[in-house]
Design a protein around this motif. Structure first.
Motif, PDB file in Angstrom:
ATOM      1  N   LEU A  16     100.483  50.859 -47.988  1.00 56.81           N
ATOM      2  CA  LEU A  16     100.457  49.871 -46.921  1.00 56.81           C
ATOM      3  C   LEU A  16      99.121  49.155 -46.874  1.00 56.81           C
ATOM      4  O   LEU A  16      99.060  47.928 -46.711  1.00 56.81           O
ATOM      5  CB  LEU A  16     100.756  50.536 -45.574  1.00 56.81           C
ATOM      6  CG  LEU A  16     102.209  50.939 -45.341  1.00 56.81           C
ATOM      7  CD1 LEU A  16     102.341  51.738 -44.042  1.00 56.81           C
ATOM      8  CD2 LEU A  16     103.130  49.721 -45.305  1.00 56.81           C
ATOM      9  N   ALA A  17      98.024  49.901 -47.045  1.00 58.19           N
ATOM     10  CA  ALA A  17      96.699  49.277 -47.070  1.00 58.19           C
ATOM     11  C   ALA A  17      96.594  48.276 -48.229  1.00 58.19           C
ATOM     12  O   ALA A  17      96.054  47.174 -48.072  1.00 58.19           O
ATOM     13  CB  ALA A  17      95.608  50.341 -47.179  1.00 58.19           C
ATOM     14  N   THR A  18      97.125  48.650 -49.374  1.00 66.35           N
ATOM     15  CA  THR A  18      97.099  47.765 -50.535  1.00 66.35           C
ATOM     16  C   THR A  18      97.932  46.511 -50.284  1.00 66.35           C
ATOM     17  O   THR A  18      97.524  45.394 -50.622  1.00 66.35           O
ATOM     18  CB  THR A  18      97.630  48.496 -51.780  1.00 66.35           C
ATOM     19  OG1 THR A  18      96.810  49.644 -52.029  1.00 66.35           O
ATOM     20  CG2 THR A  18      97.608  47.598 -53.002  1.00 66.35           C
ATOM     21  N   ALA A  19      99.104  46.688 -49.677  1.00 69.13           N
ATOM     22  CA  ALA A  19      99.977  45.543 -49.390  1.00 69.13           C
ATOM     23  C   ALA A  19      99.312  44.570 -48.426  1.00 69.13           C
ATOM     24  O   ALA A  19      99.374  43.350 -48.620  1.00 69.13           O
ATOM     25  CB  ALA A  19     101.307  46.041 -48.820  1.00 69.13           C
ATOM     26  N   PHE A  20      98.662  45.093 -47.400  1.00 71.47           N
ATOM     27  CA  PHE A  20      97.989  44.222 -46.440  1.00 71.47           C
ATOM     28  C   PHE A  20      96.801  43.509 -47.084  1.00 71.47           C
ATOM     29  O   PHE A  20      96.572  42.323 -46.831  1.00 71.47           O
ATOM     30  CB  PHE A  20      97.546  45.029 -45.222  1.00 71.47           C
ATOM     31  CG  PHE A  20      98.592  45.142 -44.147  1.00 71.47           C
ATOM     32  CD1 PHE A  20      98.474  44.430 -42.962  1.00 71.47           C
ATOM     33  CD2 PHE A  20      99.704  45.953 -44.316  1.00 71.47           C
ATOM     34  CE1 PHE A  20      99.442  44.524 -41.970  1.00 71.47           C
ATOM     35  CE2 PHE A  20     100.687  46.044 -43.335  1.00 71.47           C
ATOM     36  CZ  PHE A  20     100.556  45.333 -42.161  1.00 71.47           C
ATOM     37  N   ALA A  21      96.042  44.230 -47.904  1.00 72.16           N
ATOM     38  CA  ALA A  21      94.910  43.602 -48.594  1.00 72.16           C
ATOM     39  C   ALA A  21      95.397  42.480 -49.508  1.00 72.16           C
ATOM     40  O   ALA A  21      94.798  41.404 -49.584  1.00 72.16           O
ATOM     41  CB  ALA A  21      94.129  44.646 -49.388  1.00 72.16           C
ATOM     42  N   ALA A  22      96.517  42.719 -50.200  1.00 80.24           N
ATOM     43  CA  ALA A  22      97.076  41.709 -51.100  1.00 80.24           C
ATOM     44  C   ALA A  22      97.553  40.485 -50.329  1.00 80.24           C
ATOM     45  O   ALA A  22      97.571  39.369 -50.868  1.00 80.24           O
ATOM     46  CB  ALA A  22      98.227  42.297 -51.904  1.00 80.24           C
TER      47      ALA A  22
END
Length: 259
Positions: free
Chosen positions: A22-28
């Motif tokens: 989820l953190a990666t998706a939001f950063a992307a």
């Protein structure tokens, strides 16, 4: 900074996998994202490619007031994602905090200065309802609960909901639950569907529509120091976490950053 604690006192339900992806998706999606590893095992730190040898400061230093958020947060190889890593020192934090005044408020105070650098943070909690998790719940705006589709899941969920209610009453009146994510979903197992139906009938719209499947690529990714979204963005697990991220964004307050 929106603060989301990812919590469930039961281990092996997908907390860390959910936090990382989820953190990666939001950063992307362009969100300035902070991932806080509050589990002494440090799996979230390893899962985004930060080895123990590279962790100069950690959540332990922030909790004990020995370093600031700016000093503790470190860049990762994922653009837009910073990490507040865990080290083995964190395993002793609960013992050290027992006799300290305001021991459940240390994380919130540590995040008070410097959090304006971020739009959102995800707090990966340990598999217990001890002082570290209480610190996360006291500091968080809301809780996301990963729930494995198995027989004992509802029993553990009941205990967690009671803990959230107590935290609301004593430490953080504004704490809410943004949703429950069904993880390790296996359509081949009839029990999975039964647990899903039971959870949805009890909790209704609180349960996310997205279900995270059992997926080999999700399991493999941490051993390569990568979120599954980077390791294999086309696998069913990655697609599910992207869908969950979109659903999570839709549940955030309307006046927050839109992706």
């Amino acid at each position: 900074m929106i603060r989301i604690a990812i919590a469930n006192q039961k281990g092996g339900v997908g907390k860390t996998t959910s936090a990382i992806n989820l953190a990666t998706a939001f950063a992307a999606a362009g969100w300035r994202t902070l991932l806080i590893d509050l589990d002494p095992q440090g799996n979230a730190s390893t899962g985004v490619g930060v080895p123990a040898s590279a962790r100069e400061y950690s959540t332990y230093d922030l909790l004990l007031g020995e370093a600031t958020l700016a000093e503790c947060a470190m860049e990762t190889s994922i653009p837009g994602l910073h990490l507040l890593a865990a080290t083995v020192d964190l395993s002793g934090a609960e013992v050290e905090l027992v006799s300290v005044d305001g021991r459940t408020d240390k994380l919130r105070k540590g995040l008070a200065r410097g959090s304006e650098r971020y739009d959102i943070c995800f707090i990966d909690c340990p598999p217990s309802l001890g002082l570290l998790t209480l610190n996360a719940l006291s500091a968080a705006d809301t809780v996301l609960v990963p729930l494995q589709c198995e027989f004992f899941a509802l029993e553990g969920l009941s205990q967690l909901l009671q803990t959230v209610e107590r935290v609301q009453q004593r430490f953080n009146a504004d704490l809410g639950i943004i949703g429950i994510a069904l993880t390790m979903f296996d359509r081949r197992n009839r029990l999975t569907d039964q647990v899903s139906d039971d959870v949805r009938s009890c909790l209704g719209k609180l349960v996310f529509d997205t279900e995270i499947p059992r997926n080999v690529r999700l399991s493999e990714a941490p051993s390569h120091g990568m979120p599954a979204l980077i390791y294999d963005q086309h696998c069913s697990g990655s697609r599910a976490y992207l869908a969950l991220a979109r659903e999570l964004i839709s549940r955030l307050p309307e006046n927050r950053k839109a992706a």
